[in-house]
Write a protein that holds these residues in place. Structure first.
Motif, PDB file in Angstrom:
ATOM      1  N   ALA A  94      58.700  40.546  58.545  1.00 52.66           N
ATOM      2  CA  ALA A  94      59.495  39.414  59.322  1.00 52.66           C
ATOM      3  C   ALA A  94      60.620  39.064  58.410  1.00 52.66           C
ATOM      4  O   ALA A  94      60.721  39.340  57.322  1.00 52.66           O
ATOM      5  CB  ALA A  94      58.494  38.053  59.501  1.00 52.66           C
ATOM      6  N   MET A  95      61.637  38.448  59.177  1.00 51.12           N
ATOM      7  CA  MET A  95      62.940  38.272  58.355  1.00 51.12           C
ATOM      8  C   MET A  95      63.179  36.831  58.740  1.00 51.12           C
ATOM      9  O   MET A  95      62.991  35.999  59.716  1.00 51.12           O
ATOM     10  CB  MET A  95      63.950  39.018  59.069  1.00 51.12           C
ATOM     11  CG  MET A  95      65.386  38.970  58.465  1.00 51.12           C
ATOM     12  SD  MET A  95      65.620  40.577  57.797  1.00 51.12           S
ATOM     13  CE  MET A  95      67.312  40.029  56.826  1.00 51.12           C
ATOM     14  N   VAL A  96      63.701  36.195  57.657  1.00 55.45           N
ATOM     15  CA  VAL A  96      64.321  34.551  57.555  1.00 55.45           C
ATOM     16  C   VAL A  96      65.801  34.881  57.101  1.00 55.45           C
ATOM     17  O   VAL A  96      66.086  35.484  56.158  1.00 55.45           O
ATOM     18  CB  VAL A  96      63.768  33.821  56.714  1.00 55.45           C
ATOM     19  CG1 VAL A  96      64.098  32.456  56.685  1.00 55.45           C
ATOM     20  CG2 VAL A  96      62.225  33.520  57.238  1.00 55.45           C
ATOM     21  N   PHE A  97      66.525  34.168  58.126  1.00 53.34           N
ATOM     22  CA  PHE A  97      67.897  34.334  57.902  1.00 53.34           C
ATOM     23  C   PHE A  97      68.663  32.941  57.365  1.00 53.34           C
ATOM     24  O   PHE A  97      68.113  32.072  57.031  1.00 53.34           O
ATOM     25  CB  PHE A  97      68.819  34.472  59.242  1.00 53.34           C
ATOM     26  CG  PHE A  97      68.423  35.939  59.699  1.00 53.34           C
ATOM     27  CD1 PHE A  97      68.980  37.026  59.238  1.00 53.34           C
ATOM     28  CD2 PHE A  97      67.655  35.917  60.594  1.00 53.34           C
ATOM     29  CE1 PHE A  97      68.647  38.326  59.864  1.00 53.34           C
ATOM     30  CE2 PHE A  97      67.010  37.310  61.132  1.00 53.34           C
ATOM     31  CZ  PHE A  97      67.806  38.372  60.928  1.00 53.34           C
ATOM     32  N   GLN A  98      69.980  33.083  56.679  1.00 55.36           N
ATOM     33  CA  GLN A  98      70.624  31.974  56.236  1.00 55.36           C
ATOM     34  C   GLN A  98      70.568  30.701  57.344  1.00 55.36           C
ATOM     35  O   GLN A  98      70.545  29.544  57.127  1.00 55.36           O
ATOM     36  CB  GLN A  98      72.163  32.308  55.549  1.00 55.36           C
ATOM     37  CG  GLN A  98      72.788  31.318  55.258  1.00 55.36           C
ATOM     38  CD  GLN A  98      74.204  31.668  54.818  1.00 55.36           C
ATOM     39  OE1 GLN A  98      74.290  32.909  54.261  1.00 55.36           O
ATOM     40  NE2 GLN A  98      75.093  30.827  54.763  1.00 55.36           N
ATOM     41  N   ASP A  99      71.193  31.288  58.623  1.00 53.87           N
ATOM     42  CA  ASP A  99      71.134  30.381  59.780  1.00 53.87           C
ATOM     43  C   ASP A  99      69.915  30.328  60.645  1.00 53.87           C
ATOM     44  O   ASP A  99      69.640  31.407  61.181  1.00 53.87           O
ATOM     45  CB  ASP A  99      72.339  30.595  60.452  1.00 53.87           C
ATOM     46  CG  ASP A  99      72.266  29.736  61.599  1.00 53.87           C
ATOM     47  OD1 ASP A  99      71.460  28.690  61.777  1.00 53.87           O
ATOM     48  OD2 ASP A  99      73.235  30.227  62.574  1.00 53.87           O
ATOM     49  N   PRO A 100      68.934  29.548  60.362  1.00 51.20           N
ATOM     50  CA  PRO A 100      67.492  29.301  61.031  1.00 51.20           C
ATOM     51  C   PRO A 100      67.779  29.591  62.639  1.00 51.20           C
ATOM     52  O   PRO A 100      66.847  29.943  63.344  1.00 51.20           O
ATOM     53  CB  PRO A 100      66.998  28.120  60.629  1.00 51.20           C
ATOM     54  CG  PRO A 100      68.021  27.218  60.158  1.00 51.20           C
ATOM     55  CD  PRO A 100      69.097  28.202  59.659  1.00 51.20           C
ATOM     56  N   MET A 101      68.843  29.130  63.194  1.00 49.75           N
ATOM     57  CA  MET A 101      69.202  29.250  64.622  1.00 49.75           C
ATOM     58  C   MET A 101      69.212  30.716  64.923  1.00 49.75           C
ATOM     59  O   MET A 101      68.885  30.974  66.279  1.00 49.75           O
ATOM     60  CB  MET A 101      70.547  28.697  65.066  1.00 49.75           C
ATOM     61  CG  MET A 101      70.496  27.089  65.127  1.00 49.75           C
ATOM     62  SD  MET A 101      69.080  26.346  66.020  1.00 49.75           S
ATOM     63  CE  MET A 101      70.138  26.435  67.884  1.00 49.75           C
ATOM     64  N   THR A 102      69.487  31.485  64.116  1.00 50.04           N
ATOM     65  CA  THR A 102      69.312  33.092  64.444  1.00 50.04           C
ATOM     66  C   THR A 102      67.925  33.276  64.916  1.00 50.04           C
ATOM     67  O   THR A 102      67.624  34.383  65.903  1.00 50.04           O
ATOM     68  CB  THR A 102      69.577  33.814  63.313  1.00 50.04           C
ATOM     69  OG1 THR A 102      70.612  33.206  62.371  1.00 50.04           O
ATOM     70  CG2 THR A 102      69.792  35.168  63.656  1.00 50.04           C
ATOM     71  N   ALA A 103      66.921  32.759  64.461  1.00 50.46           N
ATOM     72  CA  ALA A 103      65.578  33.052  65.032  1.00 50.46           C
ATOM     73  C   ALA A 103      65.043  32.557  66.257  1.00 50.46           C
ATOM     74  O   ALA A 103      64.236  32.869  66.680  1.00 50.46           O
ATOM     75  CB  ALA A 103      64.646  32.448  63.888  1.00 50.46           C
TER      76      ALA A 103
END
Ligand SMILES: Nc1ncnc2c1ncn2[C@@H]1O[C@H](COP(=O)(O)OP(=O)(O)OP(=O)(O)O)[C@@H](O)[C@H]1O
Ligand SMILES: [Mg+2]
Length: 323
Positions: A94-103
């Protein structure tokens, strides 16, 4: 020592760009074991995000892996079909990005999406997935999970959104969580809280975590081991305490010397490493850091540096480092 959960061996990747290519990863080898937190550090543009994306098989359309392997529990994922890769990715990484809106999608509520994120868990009815999501939101520190579930992502604060994104990733019960600058968009207090949260979650869930950050304080707080990248290569790798107390690669030394947390009181201002990254469209024949390195010799500019083993889990890519 346990087997790596996820490992990358001699991975080289280039991006096709108008007029040529950018060598974003050059023969990178790195592994993360179960229950371990691996940090990836380095200046902007050195390839951290590209490495994280390659680990989850999410590189863009103009990226081309020219050599090497990515193994998940020993299985070479690059050799699998596109469908198998996607399934594996959904289930295990699973991936968590700098910008959580990406998820998140902007048009569905957080609750609906947290349920959908559990698509890979088959034997659980939707109602129960809803309850799991509520519990997970409480676990990541949202004080009113019911309210948060009924909201659209943009109705949450940045810190809450990042917590929800971490909850979303954990609901998939991944073997590996990859986080690319998960705290960079947050203020210092929120950053400290998220780092603290990740540490707790890691202790609870025992998943492997790979965290990309240019913030060395985050690495010191959170990680067991660090890989320092420069110009698409891992130039030094070491257990975190060892790296901070006895950095060996000249680039790691320069990077640590620039860390505001370490020098603020001494000088009150931020030094920078002189010079720039080399042009990755035409990487230099010798050491990529030679132009900026105070120790470099003629040999450094011409001959690629050896990877010098410096102890367990410890190496540096440098002509001048003594074993
Ligand atoms: N999609 C892309 N197409 C072309 N070049 C790219 C692409 N993504 C990254 N690059 C280039 O690849 C190199 C590595 O970029 P990458 O984003 O991996 O660095 P990074 O270490 O994550 O930097 P930052 O700290 O700024 O996020 C850079 O030279 C960058 O310009
Ligand atoms: Mg990046």
């Amino acid at each position: 020592m346990s087997e790596p959960v996820l490992s990358v061996e001699n991975l080289s990747l280039r991006y096709r760009v108008p007029g040529g290519t950018v060598a974003a990863l050059r023969s990178v080898s790195i592994a993360v074991r179960q229950g371990e937190v691996l940090g990836i550090a380095g200046e902007s543009g050195c390839g951290k995000s590209t490495l994280a994306a390659a680990m989850i098989d999410l590189t863009g359309a103009n990226a081309e892996i020219t050599s090497g392997t990515v193994r998940l529990r020993g299985q070479d994922i690059l050799s699998l079909s596109r469908d198998s890769r996607r399934r594996l990715r959904g289930r295990e990484i699973a991936m968590v990005f700098q910008d959580p809106m990406t998820a998140f999608s902007p048009v569905l509520t957080v609750g609906e999406q947290l349920v959908d994120f559990q698509f890979n868990i088959n034997d659980v009815p939707r109602r129960e997935k809803w309850i799991r999501a509520q519990h997970m939101l409480a676990r990541v520190g949202l004080t009113d999970p019911d309210l948060a579930m009924s909201r659209f992502p943009h109705e949450l604060s940045g810190g809450m959104r990042q917590r929800a994104a971490i909850a979303a990733a954990l609901l998939m019960r991944p073997a590996v969580l990859i986080a690319d600058e998960p705290t960079t968009a947050l203020d210092v207090t929120m950053e400290a809280q998220i780092v603290h949260l990740l540490r707790e979650l890691q202790a609870d869930y025992r998943c492997a975590i790979v965290i990309v950050t240019h913030h060395l304080g985050v690495i010191a707080e959170l990680c067991d081991r660090v890989a320092v990248m420069y110009a698409g290569e891992v130039v030094e790798e070491a257990p975190v305490d060892v790296l901070y107390h006895d950095p060996r690669h000249p680039y790691t030394r320069a990077l640590l010397a620039c860390d505001p947390a370490l020098i603020e009181e001494a000088t009150g201002r931020l030094p920078a490493i002189g010079g720039r990254l080399p042009d990755l469209a035409h990487p230099p024949p010798g050491c990529a850091f030679a132009e900026r390195c105070r120790l470099s010799t003629e040999r450094c500019r011409i001959v690629p540096p050896p990877r010098v083993a410096l102890g367990p889990d410890r190496s540096a890519l440098c002509h001048e480092v003594a074993p």
